[in-house]
Design a protein around this motif. Sequence first.
Motif, PDB file in Angstrom:
ATOM      1  N   VAL A  76       0.877  -1.169   0.000  1.00 63.31           N
ATOM      2  CA  VAL A  76       0.000   0.000   0.000  1.00 63.31           C
ATOM      3  C   VAL A  76       0.912   1.216   0.000  1.00 63.31           C
ATOM      4  N   VAL A  77       0.603   2.191  -0.829  1.00 63.76           N
ATOM      5  CA  VAL A  77       1.437   3.382  -0.940  1.00 63.76           C
ATOM      6  C   VAL A  77       0.529   4.604  -1.106  1.00 63.76           C
ATOM      7  N   PHE A  78       0.986   5.739  -0.599  1.00 60.69           N
ATOM      8  CA  PHE A  78       0.261   6.983  -0.845  1.00 60.69           C
ATOM      9  C   PHE A  78       1.168   7.911  -1.654  1.00 60.69           C
ATOM     10  N   TYR A  79       0.549   8.826  -2.387  1.00 62.68           N
ATOM     11  CA  TYR A  79       1.277   9.781  -3.221  1.00 62.68           C
ATOM     12  C   TYR A  79       1.041  11.187  -2.707  1.00 62.68           C
ATOM     13  N   VAL A  80       2.113  11.966  -2.692  1.00 62.95           N
ATOM     14  CA  VAL A  80       2.063  13.361  -2.281  1.00 62.95           C
ATOM     15  C   VAL A  80       2.223  14.219  -3.530  1.00 62.95           C
ATOM     16  N   ASP A  81       1.376  15.225  -3.669  1.00 64.77           N
ATOM     17  CA  ASP A  81       1.458  16.167  -4.784  1.00 64.77           C
ATOM     18  C   ASP A  81       2.623  17.122  -4.540  1.00 64.77           C
ATOM     19  N   VAL A  82       3.564  17.163  -5.467  1.00 64.70           N
ATOM     20  CA  VAL A  82       4.735  18.023  -5.344  1.00 64.70           C
ATOM     21  C   VAL A  82       4.880  18.864  -6.611  1.00 64.70           C
ATOM     22  N   PRO A  83       5.507  20.035  -6.509  1.00 64.65           N
ATOM     23  CA  PRO A  83       5.667  20.872  -7.697  1.00 64.65           C
ATOM     24  C   PRO A  83       6.676  20.311  -8.696  1.00 64.65           C
ATOM     25  N   ASP A  84       7.640  19.497  -8.240  1.00 65.83           N
ATOM     26  CA  ASP A  84       8.687  18.980  -9.118  1.00 65.83           C
ATOM     27  C   ASP A  84       9.070  17.583  -8.627  1.00 65.83           C
ATOM     28  N   VAL A  85       8.668  16.553  -9.368  1.00 64.17           N
ATOM     29  CA  VAL A  85       8.900  15.169  -8.954  1.00 64.17           C
ATOM     30  C   VAL A  85      10.392  14.865  -8.849  1.00 64.17           C
ATOM     31  N   GLU A  87       8.408   9.186 -14.045  1.00 64.44           N
ATOM     32  CA  GLU A  87       7.863   8.444 -15.181  1.00 64.44           C
ATOM     33  C   GLU A  87       6.459   8.943 -15.476  1.00 64.44           C
ATOM     34  N   PRO A  88       5.996   8.896 -16.714  1.00 58.51           N
ATOM     35  CA  PRO A  88       6.699   8.319 -17.839  1.00 58.51           C
ATOM     36  C   PRO A  88       7.824   9.221 -18.322  1.00 58.51           C
ATOM     37  N   LYS A  89       8.866   8.590 -18.818  1.00 58.43           N
ATOM     38  CA  LYS A  89       9.989   9.336 -19.396  1.00 58.43           C
ATOM     39  C   LYS A  89       9.476  10.079 -20.616  1.00 58.43           C
ATOM     40  N   GLY A  90       9.996  11.274 -20.852  1.00 58.65           N
ATOM     41  CA  GLY A  90       9.600  12.039 -22.026  1.00 58.65           C
ATOM     42  C   GLY A  90       8.210  12.627 -21.959  1.00 58.65           C
ATOM     43  N   ALA A  91       7.662  12.754 -20.747  1.00 59.73           N
ATOM     44  CA  ALA A  91       6.315  13.333 -20.608  1.00 59.73           C
ATOM     45  C   ALA A  91       6.323  14.772 -21.121  1.00 59.73           C
ATOM     46  N   LYS A  92       5.252  15.129 -21.793  1.00 60.08           N
ATOM     47  CA  LYS A  92       5.111  16.505 -22.292  1.00 60.08           C
ATOM     48  C   LYS A  92       4.769  17.440 -21.141  1.00 60.08           C
ATOM     49  N   LYS A  93       5.038  18.715 -21.316  1.00 64.73           N
ATOM     50  CA  LYS A  93       4.737  19.712 -20.295  1.00 64.73           C
ATOM     51  C   LYS A  93       3.262  19.618 -19.907  1.00 64.73           C
ATOM     52  N   GLY A  94       3.020  19.574 -18.588  1.00 62.94           N
ATOM     53  CA  GLY A  94       1.664  19.526 -18.073  1.00 62.94           C
ATOM     54  C   GLY A  94       1.097  18.130 -17.912  1.00 62.94           C
ATOM     55  N   GLU A  95       1.843  17.095 -18.315  1.00 59.73           N
ATOM     56  CA  GLU A  95       1.376  15.718 -18.122  1.00 59.73           C
ATOM     57  C   GLU A  95       1.764  15.221 -16.733  1.00 59.73           C
ATOM     58  N   LEU A  96       0.986  14.281 -16.208  1.00 60.99           N
ATOM     59  CA  LEU A  96       1.256  13.702 -14.904  1.00 60.99           C
ATOM     60  C   LEU A  96       2.519  12.856 -14.955  1.00 60.99           C
ATOM     61  N   VAL A  97       3.410  13.072 -13.992  1.00 63.48           N
ATOM     62  CA  VAL A  97       4.578  12.217 -13.800  1.00 63.48           C
ATOM     63  C   VAL A  97       4.584  11.758 -12.352  1.00 63.48           C
ATOM     64  N   VAL A  98       5.135  10.556 -12.130  1.00 61.84           N
ATOM     65  CA  VAL A  98       5.165   9.981 -10.788  1.00 61.84           C
ATOM     66  C   VAL A  98       6.550   9.407 -10.506  1.00 61.84           C
ATOM     67  N   GLY A  99       6.814   9.202  -9.225  1.00 73.25           N
ATOM     68  CA  GLY A  99       8.025   8.532  -8.778  1.00 73.25           C
ATOM     69  C   GLY A  99       7.759   7.929  -7.423  1.00 73.25           C
ATOM     70  N   GLN A 100       8.650   7.029  -7.009  1.00 70.57           N
ATOM     71  CA  GLN A 100       8.526   6.439  -5.682  1.00 70.57           C
ATOM     72  C   GLN A 100       9.898   6.362  -5.037  1.00 70.57           C
ATOM     73  N   PHE A 101       9.902   6.454  -3.712  1.00 71.39           N
ATOM     74  CA  PHE A 101      11.113   6.299  -2.928  1.00 71.39           C
ATOM     75  C   PHE A 101      10.764   5.566  -1.644  1.00 71.39           C
ATOM     76  N   THR A 102      11.787   5.019  -1.002  1.00 73.00           N
ATOM     77  CA  THR A 102      11.587   4.485   0.334  1.00 73.00           C
ATOM     78  C   THR A 102      12.253   5.429   1.315  1.00 73.00           C
ATOM     79  N   LEU A 108       2.977  17.565 -12.155  1.00 77.42           N
ATOM     80  CA  LEU A 108       2.913  17.809 -13.592  1.00 77.42           C
ATOM     81  C   LEU A 108       4.320  18.095 -14.113  1.00 77.42           C
ATOM     82  N   SER A 109       4.633  17.534 -15.283  1.00 78.08           N
ATOM     83  CA  SER A 109       5.966  17.757 -15.856  1.00 78.08           C
ATOM     84  C   SER A 109       6.096  19.213 -16.291  1.00 78.08           C
ATOM     85  N   SER A 110       7.330  19.702 -16.215  1.00 73.22           N
ATOM     86  CA  SER A 110       7.555  21.105 -16.609  1.00 73.22           C
ATOM     87  C   SER A 110       8.274  21.188 -17.929  1.00 73.22           C
TER      88      SER A 110
END
Length: 141
Positions: free
Chosen positions: A84-93, A112-127, A139-141
């Motif tokens: 189970v994981v939660f996501y936090v909205d950040v200005p720069d992934v 990810e996704p790699k190569g996302a266009k400006k304004g598309e959703l991008v995500v990442g995960q860390f421990t 959102l990608s910049s």
Amino acid sequence: MGALTSEELPVADPVVHFEIIGTDPTKLREYYGELFGWEFGVGDASSLEVSEPGNYGFVDGTTTGDGNGINGGIGGGDGYRPRVVFYVDVPDVEAALRKAESLGGTRRFGPEPKGAKKGELVVGQFTDPEGNLVGVAGLSS
């Protein structure tokens, strides 16, 4: 020290999404659908790291409870570790992942996704330093 009022609370990045991942996403969706009355729109996750293509069930938070829930998803498939994981909205992934690493966390993937266009959703995960999995989204910049 007195309690802070809502006007004094600092503004922080909000939790905006949750995921429940397992080896049988269909069964998990049936379980949580029956348990909580959730309905799912099934499609693709933002990353193959999250779920098999076409096997990610999206829950719209505006359709749960009083309409003020957060969005979520249930996915995974063969070979996906239950979690189970939660996501936090950040200005720069990317910046959030770098900061997580600098504080002792470990990047798992992203942005990810790699190569996302400006304004598309991008995500990442860390421990975190204790090994808890956390996601970041923006959102990608």
